[in-house]
Write an enzyme that holds these catalytic residues in place. Structure first.
Site, PDB file in Angstrom:
ATOM      1  N   ASP A  36      50.419  17.960  79.915  1.00  0.00           N
ATOM      2  CA  ASP A  36      49.831  18.440  78.652  1.00  0.00           C
ATOM      3  C   ASP A  36      50.033  19.947  78.597  1.00  0.00           C
ATOM      4  OD1 ASP A  36      47.418  16.929  76.735  1.00  0.00           O
ATOM      5  OD2 ASP A  36      47.803  19.068  76.462  1.00  0.00           O
ATOM      6  N   ASN A  91      54.146  10.782  74.122  1.00  0.00           N
ATOM      7  CA  ASN A  91      52.918  10.593  73.338  1.00  0.00           C
ATOM      8  C   ASN A  91      52.472  11.863  72.615  1.00  0.00           C
ATOM      9  OD1 ASN A  91      50.023   9.501  72.824  1.00  0.00           O
ATOM     10  ND2 ASN A  91      49.691  11.297  74.123  1.00  0.00           N
ATOM     11  N   SER A 139      53.684   6.037  64.616  1.00  0.00           N
ATOM     12  CA  SER A 139      52.450   5.813  63.848  1.00  0.00           C
ATOM     13  C   SER A 139      52.786   4.861  62.707  1.00  0.00           C
ATOM     14  CB  SER A 139      51.953   7.141  63.266  1.00  0.00           C
ATOM     15  OG  SER A 139      51.013   6.909  62.229  1.00  0.00           O
ATOM     16  N   TYR A 152      54.419  14.772  58.708  1.00  0.00           N
ATOM     17  CA  TYR A 152      54.015  13.870  59.790  1.00  0.00           C
ATOM     18  C   TYR A 152      54.696  12.510  59.636  1.00  0.00           C
ATOM     19  CZ  TYR A 152      50.905  11.220  62.906  1.00  0.00           C
ATOM     20  OH  TYR A 152      50.404  10.418  63.914  1.00  0.00           O
TER      21      TYR A 152
HETATM   22  N1  LIG Z   1      44.767   9.179  66.663  1.00  0.00           N
HETATM   23  C1  LIG Z   1      45.414   8.470  65.764  1.00  0.00           C
HETATM   24  O1  LIG Z   1      44.840   7.932  64.816  1.00  0.00           O
HETATM   25  C2  LIG Z   1      46.869   8.244  65.900  1.00  0.00           C
HETATM   26  C3  LIG Z   1      47.661   9.004  66.734  1.00  0.00           C
HETATM   27  N2  LIG Z   1      49.004   8.748  66.800  1.00  0.00           N
HETATM   28  C4  LIG Z   1      49.869   9.502  67.693  1.00  0.00           C
HETATM   29  O2  LIG Z   1      49.401   9.354  69.022  1.00  0.00           O
HETATM   30  C5  LIG Z   1      49.734  10.503  69.782  1.00  0.00           C
HETATM   31  C6  LIG Z   1      48.477  11.032  70.452  1.00  0.00           C
HETATM   32  O3  LIG Z   1      47.562  11.400  69.432  1.00  0.00           O
HETATM   33  P1  LIG Z   1      46.015  11.678  69.685  1.00  0.00           P
HETATM   34  O4  LIG Z   1      45.643  11.291  71.045  1.00  0.00           O
HETATM   35  O5  LIG Z   1      45.322  11.139  68.534  1.00  0.00           O
HETATM   36  O6  LIG Z   1      46.021  13.266  69.553  1.00  0.00           O
HETATM   37  P2  LIG Z   1      45.143  14.392  70.253  1.00  0.00           P
HETATM   38  O7  LIG Z   1      45.275  15.567  69.368  1.00  0.00           O
HETATM   39  O8  LIG Z   1      43.804  13.905  70.615  1.00  0.00           O
HETATM   40  O9  LIG Z   1      45.936  14.652  71.618  1.00  0.00           O
HETATM   41  C7  LIG Z   1      47.212  15.180  71.618  1.00  0.00           C
HETATM   42  C8  LIG Z   1      47.494  15.831  72.962  1.00  0.00           C
HETATM   43  O10 LIG Z   1      48.821  16.360  72.909  1.00  0.00           O
HETATM   44  C9  LIG Z   1      48.819  17.644  73.499  1.00  0.00           C
HETATM   45  N3  LIG Z   1      49.924  18.456  73.002  1.00  0.00           N
HETATM   46  C10 LIG Z   1      50.025  19.062  71.788  1.00  0.00           C
HETATM   47  N4  LIG Z   1      51.157  19.794  71.735  1.00  0.00           N
HETATM   48  C11 LIG Z   1      51.781  19.639  72.920  1.00  0.00           C
HETATM   49  C12 LIG Z   1      52.994  20.147  73.476  1.00  0.00           C
HETATM   50  N5  LIG Z   1      53.787  20.994  72.789  1.00  0.00           N
HETATM   51  N6  LIG Z   1      53.342  19.763  74.716  1.00  0.00           N
HETATM   52  C13 LIG Z   1      52.542  18.936  75.435  1.00  0.00           C
HETATM   53  N7  LIG Z   1      51.376  18.449  74.975  1.00  0.00           N
HETATM   54  C14 LIG Z   1      51.003  18.798  73.730  1.00  0.00           C
HETATM   55  C15 LIG Z   1      47.459  18.229  73.127  1.00  0.00           C
HETATM   56  O11 LIG Z   1      47.102  19.318  73.981  1.00  0.00           O
HETATM   57  C16 LIG Z   1      46.558  17.014  73.256  1.00  0.00           C
HETATM   58  O12 LIG Z   1      46.018  16.901  74.549  1.00  0.00           O
HETATM   59  C17 LIG Z   1      50.381  11.473  68.798  1.00  0.00           C
HETATM   60  O13 LIG Z   1      51.773  11.363  68.886  1.00  0.00           O
HETATM   61  C18 LIG Z   1      49.885  10.979  67.447  1.00  0.00           C
HETATM   62  O14 LIG Z   1      50.751  11.352  66.425  1.00  0.00           O
HETATM   63  C19 LIG Z   1      49.586   7.735  66.088  1.00  0.00           C
HETATM   64  C20 LIG Z   1      48.851   6.985  65.253  1.00  0.00           C
HETATM   65  C21 LIG Z   1      47.429   7.154  65.108  1.00  0.00           C
HETATM   66  C1  LIG Z   2      47.299   4.127  57.770  1.00  0.00           C
HETATM   67  C2  LIG Z   2      47.931   5.383  58.308  1.00  0.00           C
HETATM   68  C3  LIG Z   2      47.593   5.559  59.743  1.00  0.00           C
HETATM   69  C4  LIG Z   2      48.020   6.901  60.221  1.00  0.00           C
HETATM   70  C5  LIG Z   2      47.361   7.270  61.510  1.00  0.00           C
HETATM   71  C6  LIG Z   2      47.845   8.580  61.917  1.00  0.00           C
HETATM   72  O1  LIG Z   2      48.805   8.640  62.659  1.00  0.00           O
HETATM   73  C7  LIG Z   2      47.236   9.711  61.311  1.00  0.00           C
HETATM   74  C8  LIG Z   2      47.924  10.805  61.179  1.00  0.00           C
HETATM   75  C9  LIG Z   2      47.580  11.923  60.307  1.00  0.00           C
HETATM   76  C10 LIG Z   2      48.008  13.213  60.969  1.00  0.00           C
HETATM   77  O2  LIG Z   2      46.913  13.870  61.585  1.00  0.00           O
HETATM   78  C11 LIG Z   2      48.520  14.083  59.865  1.00  0.00           C
HETATM   79  C12 LIG Z   2      48.667  13.186  58.698  1.00  0.00           C
HETATM   80  O3  LIG Z   2      49.063  13.561  57.657  1.00  0.00           O
HETATM   81  C13 LIG Z   2      48.334  11.800  59.002  1.00  0.00           C
HETATM   82  C14 LIG Z   2      47.475  11.174  57.915  1.00  0.00           C
HETATM   83  C15 LIG Z   2      48.137  10.091  57.232  1.00  0.00           C
HETATM   84  C16 LIG Z   2      47.171   9.018  56.819  1.00  0.00           C
HETATM   85  C17 LIG Z   2      46.876   9.012  55.353  1.00  0.00           C
HETATM   86  C18 LIG Z   2      47.123   7.666  54.754  1.00  0.00           C
HETATM   87  C19 LIG Z   2      46.911   7.730  53.259  1.00  0.00           C
HETATM   88  C20 LIG Z   2      47.587   6.610  52.476  1.00  0.00           C
HETATM   89  O4  LIG Z   2      48.354   5.814  53.057  1.00  0.00           O
HETATM   90  O5  LIG Z   2      47.362   6.544  51.285  1.00  0.00           O
END
Ligand SMILES: NC(=O)C1=CN([C@@H]2O[C@H](COP(=O)(O)OP(=O)(O)OC[C@H]3O[C@@H](n4cnc5c(N)ncnc54)[C@H](O)[C@@H]3O)[C@@H](O)[C@H]2O)C=CC1
Ligand SMILES: CCCCCC(=O)/C=C/[C@H]1[C@H](O)CC(=O)[C@@H]1CCCCCCC(=O)O
Length: 254
Positions: A36, A91, A139, A152
């Protein structure tokens, strides 16, 4: 696939989904190098996971996915501390849409490409490796358009297409490498907490509506879907969606 002899590198593993992926791999017998950019959360997670799973099972390296050399260091650190890596989890991700939008491309797209490239070089049997599995975290926003996150959504669509192209490339497949995509909807992490505040996205009121309609998964549910992609050796070039309202299901681009 048994995880007893497995070693994983996970980016963005200090918190959220990355941490949940580390926990489920450790519970199933793998060793994990947490990486991280945020050393504070990384060290905290390391001490908690080492206390519950054993000091010899888990390590942490501060690492930035925008630097290819950091991936090389992660693979060599993992090998010396835990053993040869056979699971790579790209991730780390971010959702900035405004002033810092370029970081969304640099981290989500270029970071995943760099991590995949370095993992392929280590895993491919024709390059002296022993095979492995790469999980790229996209995602549902990379499959379904939304008005809140154009950058995104584009970054996650890019991850999906990049992974699917490699997943059908015989240079990878014939050399013991599987490449799968995990496509979650909302999960309860800091990223979704930030979404509720809505500063970095467009149309935050629509994201709030979506959160209410779609629901928010506990990270453990996303980790169960992740584990399936790692351990089921019949899964290559798969896209697995997981959401609170629809559950788990495979998706085909064709
Ligand atoms: N939480 C959600 O609803 C969803 C998340 N995702 C994806 O899952 C993955 C993880 O997301 P979350 O755990 O929710 O996010 P989070 O923001 O809780 O954790 C992300 C982690 O990545 C680290 N990070 C950021 N920039 C970095 C870099 N340049 N190098 C190394 N580490 C770095 C941060 O320090 C943090 O620990 C992401 O790719 C996100 O787009 C996908 C769908 C839904
Ligand atoms: C149903 C969509 C699930 C997306 C989960 C996710 O990866 C969220 C990511 C957000 C990120 O922090 C920045 C964004 O713009 C994402 C939000 C997108 C979700 C909005 C959905 C609205 C719609 O479909 O009308």
């Amino acid at each position: 696939m048994s995880l007893a002899q497995s070693v994983a590198v996970i980016t963005g593993a200090g918190q959220g989904l990355g941490r949940a992926f580390a926990e489920i791999l450790l519970k199933n017998g793998a060793k994990v190098l947490l990486t991280d950019i945020n050393e504070t959360v990384g060290q905290k997670t390391l001490s908690e996971l080492a206390a519950s799973h054993g000091q010899d099972k888990v390590a942490f390296l501060k690492s930035d996915v925008t630097k290819e050399t950091d991936f090389q260091s992660a693979f060599s650190t993992a090998k010396s501390k835990l053993g040869a890596v056979n699971i790579m989890v790209n991730n780390a991700g971010t959702g900035n849409e405004k002033d810092a939008w370029e970081s969304t491309i640099d981290i989500n797209v270029k970071g995943t490409i760099k991590g995949t490239k370095v993992a392929l070089d280590h895993f491919r049997k024709d390059k002296g490796g022993n095979g492995g599995v790469i999980i790229n975290v996209a995602s549902i926003a990379g499959l379904n358009p939304n008005p809140c996150g154009p950058v995104y959504g584009a970054s996650k669509a890019a991850i999906i297409m990049f992974s699917q192209c490699w997943g059908m490339n015989t240079d990878a497949v014939s050399n013991g490498v599987r490449i799968n995509v995990l496509a979650p909807a909302f999960a309860e992490t800091e990223m979704v907490k930030a979404l509720r505040v809505g500063k970095e996205i467009h149309k935050p009121e629509i994201a709030t509506q979506m959160l209410d309609q779609v629901g928010v998964l506990p990270v453990e549910k996303v980790a169960e879907a992740f584990l399936e992609l790692v351990t089921d050796t019949s899964k290559n070039n798969a896209i697995l969606k997981v959401s609170a309202h629809m559950g788990k299901g495979y998706h085909s681009l064709k």
